[in-house]
Design a protein around this motif. Structure first.
Motif, PDB file in Angstrom:
ATOM      1  N   UNK A  12       0.861  -1.177   0.000  1.00 22.42           N
ATOM      2  CA  UNK A  12       0.000   0.000   0.000  1.00 22.42           C
ATOM      3  C   UNK A  12       0.903   1.234   0.000  1.00 22.42           C
ATOM      4  N   UNK A  13       0.548   2.216  -0.840  1.00 20.43           N
ATOM      5  CA  UNK A  13       1.255   3.494  -0.789  1.00 20.43           C
ATOM      6  C   UNK A  13       0.287   4.444  -0.119  1.00 20.43           C
ATOM      7  N   UNK A  14       0.697   5.034   0.999  1.00 19.12           N
ATOM      8  CA  UNK A  14      -0.257   5.882   1.712  1.00 19.12           C
ATOM      9  C   UNK A  14       0.432   7.120   2.288  1.00 19.12           C
ATOM     10  N   UNK A  15      -0.272   8.261   2.202  1.00 22.55           N
ATOM     11  CA  UNK A  15       0.174   9.499   2.856  1.00 22.55           C
ATOM     12  C   UNK A  15      -1.013  10.056   3.608  1.00 22.55           C
ATOM     13  N   UNK A  16      -0.732  10.592   4.785  1.00 21.02           N
ATOM     14  CA  UNK A  16      -1.821  11.084   5.628  1.00 21.02           C
ATOM     15  C   UNK A  16      -1.371  12.334   6.359  1.00 21.02           C
ATOM     16  N   UNK A  17      -2.334  13.223   6.605  1.00 21.47           N
ATOM     17  CA  UNK A  17      -2.057  14.381   7.454  1.00 21.47           C
ATOM     18  C   UNK A  17      -2.870  14.193   8.734  1.00 21.47           C
ATOM     19  N   UNK A  18      -2.180  14.232   9.869  1.00 17.72           N
ATOM     20  CA  UNK A  18      -2.846  14.059  11.162  1.00 17.72           C
ATOM     21  C   UNK A  18      -2.526  15.275  12.029  1.00 17.72           C
ATOM     22  N   UNK A  55       3.770   7.528  -5.361  1.00 16.48           N
ATOM     23  CA  UNK A  55       4.005   8.200  -4.075  1.00 16.48           C
ATOM     24  C   UNK A  55       3.756   9.713  -4.134  1.00 16.48           C
ATOM     25  N   UNK A  56       4.266  10.363  -5.171  1.00 12.64           N
ATOM     26  CA  UNK A  56       4.087  11.825  -5.240  1.00 12.64           C
ATOM     27  C   UNK A  56       2.602  12.180  -5.454  1.00 12.64           C
ATOM     28  N   UNK A  57       1.890  11.517  -6.411  1.00 10.63           N
ATOM     29  CA  UNK A  57       0.450  11.810  -6.520  1.00 10.63           C
ATOM     30  C   UNK A  57      -0.316  11.556  -5.223  1.00 10.63           C
ATOM     31  N   UNK A  58       0.036  10.504  -4.493  1.00  6.35           N
ATOM     32  CA  UNK A  58      -0.664  10.223  -3.225  1.00  6.35           C
ATOM     33  C   UNK A  58      -0.363  11.336  -2.216  1.00  6.35           C
ATOM     34  N   UNK A  59       0.886  11.789  -2.185  1.00  9.10           N
ATOM     35  CA  UNK A  59       1.258  12.895  -1.292  1.00  9.10           C
ATOM     36  C   UNK A  59       0.454  14.150  -1.649  1.00  9.10           C
ATOM     37  N   UNK A  60       0.405  14.444  -2.970  1.00 10.24           N
ATOM     38  CA  UNK A  60      -0.337  15.647  -3.401  1.00 10.24           C
ATOM     39  C   UNK A  60      -1.805  15.550  -3.007  1.00 10.24           C
ATOM     40  N   UNK A  61      -2.394  14.362  -3.213  1.00  8.24           N
ATOM     41  CA  UNK A  61      -3.812  14.205  -2.871  1.00  8.24           C
ATOM     42  C   UNK A  61      -4.037  14.361  -1.362  1.00  8.24           C
ATOM     43  N   UNK A  62      -3.101  13.856  -0.565  1.00  5.97           N
ATOM     44  CA  UNK A  62      -3.285  13.953   0.892  1.00  5.97           C
ATOM     45  C   UNK A  62      -3.236  15.421   1.336  1.00  5.97           C
TER      46      UNK A  62
END
Ligand code: KG4
Ligand code: ZN
Length: 329
Positions: A12-18, A55-62
């Motif tokens: 899973x490639x995941x980025x999150x802001x908490x 990874x970069x698109x997932x980061x941008x979306x997060x």
């Protein structure tokens, strides 16, 4: 305080802001199930290539979903292990580059500990320490005594396959798609859990340890003893008997350790049969589960635990943080 979490330990490639360690502002998860399904398991090289692409698109979306910019991030938390080395290298390299460019602190997080933090995040007002923590995932099987977040004593782990891995391998023997855990659960609904008297693995030198490879072999022999192709009832009975044996093992081990509450983490905890069995066997213990979206691999649990570790340490990890395939608790 905004923490960016980055998770790339496996498929899973995941980025999150908490925010402040517990408030999930965004949690974007890109699963690679489609990529690995035809091979019946994770292919490390394919996993790496997908992480690179996504990874970069997932980061941008997060960031978009959280409605913040990169510059508003206060801390970067990354899962530095355990996991696949190539996949870990990508996540940690991205985290280090962001830390260096944004001049923000970096914290390395143990992915298995983060699975327990997922349940903590989901039940903030209900958890009291000390308690038992149980991780049941595709890569890990562990029972730990938790004194607090980040303070654990290992009571039992697997000496061979992880429990989720055993589900995936048994599913493959039954010609079910990957990932096998949800498929076994579905099929087991039609099956008799007592038809095949499988036995849980027993580790003589330390009975609190798990072993699933013998159970997997017993399933293989049961399949070989039946007429081929297997009837759908045979398949369902095998699935139900296997699932029941694997979970009885977890339950028996938990019974031997007193504690008023138990928190669970990892993909296998999605299983409704497991949840029902636990409530039945432990009516007097508080049982806490990760909420939807936090049991499978995700970066929110990485960001959340990273926030706490950073608050405790007070300093950034070095840019020499090494991806690590195996990390002891
Ligand atoms: O926690 P996770 O996303 O990955 C690791 O850190 O390993 O867990 C994935 C594992 C897979 O082995 C999958 O088959 C299993 O969790 N799983 C299940 C269920 N849903 C996912 N196992 C049994 N029953 C389920 N419902
Ligand atoms: Zn995991």
């Amino acid at each position: 305080m905004y923490t960016l979490g980055i998770e790339t330990t496996c498929d899973e490639t995941s980025c999150s802001i908490v925010k402040d360690g517990t408030e999930i502002v965004s949690n974007v998860i890109s699963s690679q199930i489609d990529l690995h399904a035809e091979y019946g398991g994770v292919v490390p090289e394919l996993s790496c290539r997908r992480h690179v692409d996504i990874l970069i698109p997932v980061l941008q979306q997060s960031l978009q979903e959280a409605k913040i910019t990169l510059h508003q991030i206060d801390l970067i938390a990354v899962a530095y292990g355990p996991g696949l080395i190539g996949a870990l290298l990508l996540g940690t390299t991205a985290a280090k580059a962001l830390s260096l460019a944004l001049k923000k602190p970096l914290i390395g997080v143990n992915h298995v500990e983060a699975h327990l933090y997922a349940a903590y995040m989901s039940n903030l007002d209900k958890i009291t320490f000390p308690c038992l923590g149980v991780v049941l995932s595709g890569g890990h099987t562990a029972i730990v005594q938790m004194e607090d977040i980040g303070t654990y004593k290992m009571l039992g782990e697997t000496i061979d396959d992880a429990i989720g891995e055993a589900f995936d391998k048994v599913a493959k023997l039954l010609d079910l798609p990957y990932p096998g855990g949800p498929e076994i659960e579905k099929l087991a609904l039609q099956g008799n859990p007592h038809r095949f008297p499988f036995k849980p693995g027993y580790v003589k030198r330390d009975p609190q340890q798990f072993s699933f490879s013998g159970l997997k072999t017993a399933v293989l022999y049961a399949i070989k003893s039946l007429p081929t192709p297997l009837s759908s009832q045979d398949k369902a009975d095998i699935a139900a008997s296997f699932q029941n044996t694997a979970f009885s093992d977890v339950i028996q081990k938990l019974k031997s350790v007193p504690s008023s509450s138990i928190i669970f983490g990892g993909g296998v905890t999605n299983n409704k049969y497991l949840r029902a069995q636990l409530s039945q066997h432990f009516p007097n213990r508080t049982i806490l589960w990760p909420s939807v979206g936090l049991s499978l691999d995700n970066a929110a649990m990485i960001a959340g635990l990273g926030y706490h570790l950073h608050a405790r340490k007070g300093i950034s990890d070095s840019l020499f943080l090494e991806p690590t395939t195996r990390i002891p608790f």
